[in-house]
Design an enzyme around this catalytic site. Structure first.
Site, PDB file in Angstrom:
ATOM      1  NE  ARG A  19      29.452  24.958 -36.925  1.00  0.00           N
ATOM      2  CZ  ARG A  19      28.936  25.983 -37.561  1.00  0.00           C
ATOM      3  NH1 ARG A  19      28.101  26.799 -36.933  1.00  0.00           N
ATOM      4  NH2 ARG A  19      29.230  26.218 -38.819  1.00  0.00           N
ATOM      5  CB  CYS A  32      39.016  19.955 -36.421  1.00  0.00           C
ATOM      6  SG  CYS A  32      37.967  21.203 -37.196  1.00  0.00           S
ATOM      7  CB  CYS A  60      34.861  19.298 -43.493  1.00  0.00           C
ATOM      8  SG  CYS A  60      35.805  18.025 -42.625  1.00  0.00           S
ATOM      9  CG  ASN A  71      28.752  18.660 -39.044  1.00  0.00           C
ATOM     10  OD1 ASN A  71      29.944  18.493 -39.294  1.00  0.00           O
ATOM     11  ND2 ASN A  71      28.242  19.848 -38.779  1.00  0.00           N
TER      12      ASN A  71
END
EC number: 5.1.1.7
Length: 260
Positions: free
Chosen positions: A190, A199, A74, A65
């Protein structure tokens, strides 16, 4: 040091990618990774990925991240890394790779479209106000009336850090139904700790959650994200979702070197 990097994006979800097959990148340096992702002092991205060698597949995906910490799967990142592997001639029209949540397959369609095979889902928590499921990353899914005006960052953070999900937290998706098999979503991620334009695991979670709730009977669902359009296809039987595919564009943006 100078770092050679590549920038990719999938429906506005953007990534710094580094070819680490020679294992020269200091992958434990969280502050370096965060700086590379910083939009003012670095390259700027929602996350950073390393393409590494794997003994049993075409390559291994390592994902961080933008806060510098290694993260769960991801989906948009996976599709972009497959496109990068093709740019490097590591793969041609199909790819098999290892990620933190296991084995993934991917294939290329027309105009830069990548179809990524996601993990099976058979554990869906349905509550009155929300649905929770894991599609490689944990996702809170919540239908809302006014998606366009919603303060995603504030409300998303309250849920992410609230009592529901404890220390680990969850990604948070807000959903509006557009048609029989079409939904619009906005996602708080997050690790980014903000709304992102897209996303992939969130789009996958929303599609499955909406089917599980009976909001749609389709097995190929259109998901409109802030940065474009994705599709999620699956098979289902006895409450289990299999052959799940996240489908959408994965585009090269630019490449360069940075000295940090």
């Amino acid at each position: 040091m100078n770092y050679k990097f590549y920038k990719y994006q999938g429906t506005g979800n953007d990534f710094v990618i580094i070819d680490n097959r020679l294992e020269t990148f200091p992958k434990k340096d969280a502050s370096l990774i965060a700086k590379l992702c910083d939009r003012r002092f670095g390259i700027g991205a929602d996350g950073l990925m390393l393409l590494e060698n794997d003994n049993s597949t075409h390559f291994k995906m390592v994902y961080y991240n933008s806060d510098g910490n290694e993260s769960s799967m991801c989906g948009n990142g996976g599709r972009c890394l497959v496109a990068f592997a093709k740019q490097l001639h590591v793969v041609e029209n199909e790819a098999v790779f290892m990620a933190v949540d296991g084995l993934h397959h991917a294939s290329f369609g027309e105009n830069g479209i990548v179809s990524l095979h996601m993990k099976d889902v058979d554990n869906i928590k349905k509550e009155k106000e929300y649905t929770f499921l894991d599609t490689g990353s944990p996702h809170h899914v919540q239908l809302v009336d006014d998606l366009e005006q919603l303060d995603v960052k504030t409300i998303g953070a309250q849920i992410r850090y609230g009592e529901l999900y404890g220390k680990e937290g969850s990604n948070v998706n807000f959903v509006k139904q557009i048609g029989d098999n079409e939904f619009a979503i906005r996602t708080y991620e997050r690790g980014v700790e903000d709304e992102t334009l897209s996303c992939g695991t969130g789009a996958t979670a929303v599609a499955i959650a909406m089917h599980a709730l009976g909001k749609t009977n389709a097995d190929r669902i259109k998901i409109n994200v802030e940065g474009g359009k994705l599709e999620v296809a699956f098979k289902t039987a006895n409450g289990k979702y299999t052959d799940v595919h996240l489908i959408g564009p994965a585009q090269f943006v630019f490449e360069g070197t940075i000295n940090l």
